[in-house]
Design a protein around this motif. Structure first.
Motif, short mmCIF file in Angstrom:
data_model
loop_
_atom_site.label_atom_id
_atom_site.label_comp_id
_atom_site.label_asym_id
_atom_site.label_seq_id
_atom_site.Cartn_x
_atom_site.Cartn_y
_atom_site.Cartn_z
N VAL A 158 0.89 -1.17 0.00
CA VAL A 158 0.00 0.00 0.00
C VAL A 158 0.92 1.21 0.00
CG1 VAL A 158 -1.75 1.29 1.28
CG2 VAL A 158 -1.81 -1.22 1.25
N VAL A 159 0.89 1.99 -1.09
CA VAL A 159 1.83 3.09 -1.28
C VAL A 159 1.12 4.38 -1.67
CG1 VAL A 159 3.73 1.56 -1.94
CG2 VAL A 159 2.22 2.43 -3.70
N PRO A 160 1.72 5.55 -1.34
CA PRO A 160 1.14 6.82 -1.77
C PRO A 160 1.13 6.88 -3.30
CG PRO A 160 2.92 7.18 -0.18
CD PRO A 160 2.94 5.73 -0.55
N HIS A 161 0.08 7.52 -3.87
CA HIS A 161 -0.05 7.57 -5.33
C HIS A 161 -0.89 8.76 -5.77
CE1 HIS A 161 -0.33 5.87 -9.38
NE2 HIS A 161 -1.61 6.18 -9.35
N ASP A 162 -0.28 9.77 -6.37
CA ASP A 162 -0.98 10.92 -6.95
C ASP A 162 -2.15 11.44 -6.12
OD1 ASP A 162 0.76 10.85 -9.10
OD2 ASP A 162 -0.58 9.65 -10.34
N GLY A 163 -1.89 11.84 -4.91
CA GLY A 163 -2.94 12.39 -4.05
C GLY A 163 -3.84 11.35 -3.42
N GLY A 164 -3.58 10.09 -3.65
CA GLY A 164 -4.36 9.01 -3.06
C GLY A 164 -3.43 7.89 -2.64
N TRP A 165 -3.94 6.67 -2.71
CA TRP A 165 -3.17 5.51 -2.31
C TRP A 165 -3.37 4.39 -3.32
CZ3 TRP A 165 0.14 5.59 1.77
CH2 TRP A 165 0.07 6.72 2.58
N SER A 179 -4.63 -1.39 -8.02
CA SER A 179 -5.82 -0.57 -7.80
C SER A 179 -5.40 0.75 -7.15
CB SER A 179 -6.85 -1.30 -6.94
OG SER A 179 -6.30 -1.63 -5.69
N VAL A 180 -6.21 1.80 -7.37
CA VAL A 180 -5.94 3.13 -6.81
C VAL A 180 -7.16 3.54 -5.99
CG1 VAL A 180 -5.43 5.54 -7.34
CG2 VAL A 180 -4.47 3.73 -8.77
N HIS A 181 -6.91 4.15 -4.82
CA HIS A 181 -7.99 4.49 -3.89
C HIS A 181 -7.80 5.91 -3.37
CE1 HIS A 181 -9.03 0.22 -3.85
NE2 HIS A 181 -7.72 0.04 -3.90
N GLY A 182 -8.88 6.51 -2.92
CA GLY A 182 -8.85 7.87 -2.40
C GLY A 182 -8.25 7.97 -1.00
N THR A 183 -8.40 6.90 -0.21
CA THR A 183 -7.87 6.92 1.15
C THR A 183 -6.98 5.71 1.39
OG1 THR A 183 -9.68 5.65 2.12
CG2 THR A 183 -9.98 8.05 1.99
N GLN A 184 -6.12 5.83 2.38
CA GLN A 184 -5.25 4.72 2.74
C GLN A 184 -6.08 3.56 3.30
OE1 GLN A 184 -2.47 5.11 6.05
NE2 GLN A 184 -0.86 4.20 4.77
N LYS A 185 -7.14 3.88 4.03
CA LYS A 185 -7.99 2.85 4.62
C LYS A 185 -8.61 1.97 3.53
CE LYS A 185 -11.79 2.31 7.88
NZ LYS A 185 -12.72 3.00 8.78
N GLU A 186 -9.08 2.57 2.44
CA GLU A 186 -9.65 1.80 1.33
C GLU A 186 -8.58 0.93 0.66
OE1 GLU A 186 -11.07 4.98 -1.08
OE2 GLU A 186 -13.00 5.10 -0.05
#
Length: 74
Positions: free
Chosen positions: A8-15, A27-34
């Motif tokens: 789980v890594v930081p990615h363009d303003g999300g995770w 996959s790309v998510h808006g929050t680290q929790k997701e």
């Protein structure tokens, strides 16, 4: 299915969730929790390890969901 560690890594303003050695995100998510939830599901399904990185990119937590004998042998 391969037993790739799920990061789980930081990615363009999300995770993002990335399999070890992959250049693209699974996959790309808006929050680290997701992202953690998605990575956990994938790691459980594969019997692999999940590594959670902080904003600075350093690993802050890891969980194993495979054949992890406890107590350890030896």
């Amino acid at each position: 299915m391969s037993k790739k560690k799920q990061h789980v890594v930081p990615h363009d303003g999300g995770w993002a969730v990335k399999g070890a050695g992959n250049s693209r995100a699974s996959s790309v998510h808006g929050t680290q929790k997701e992202a953690i939830s998605a990575a956990r599901s994938s790691a459980i399904r594969q019997g692999s390890e999940m590594l959670i990185h902080g904003q600075n990119g350093r690993i802050r937590e890891r969980n194993t969901y495979g054949n992890d004998p406890f107590p350890p042998k030896g």
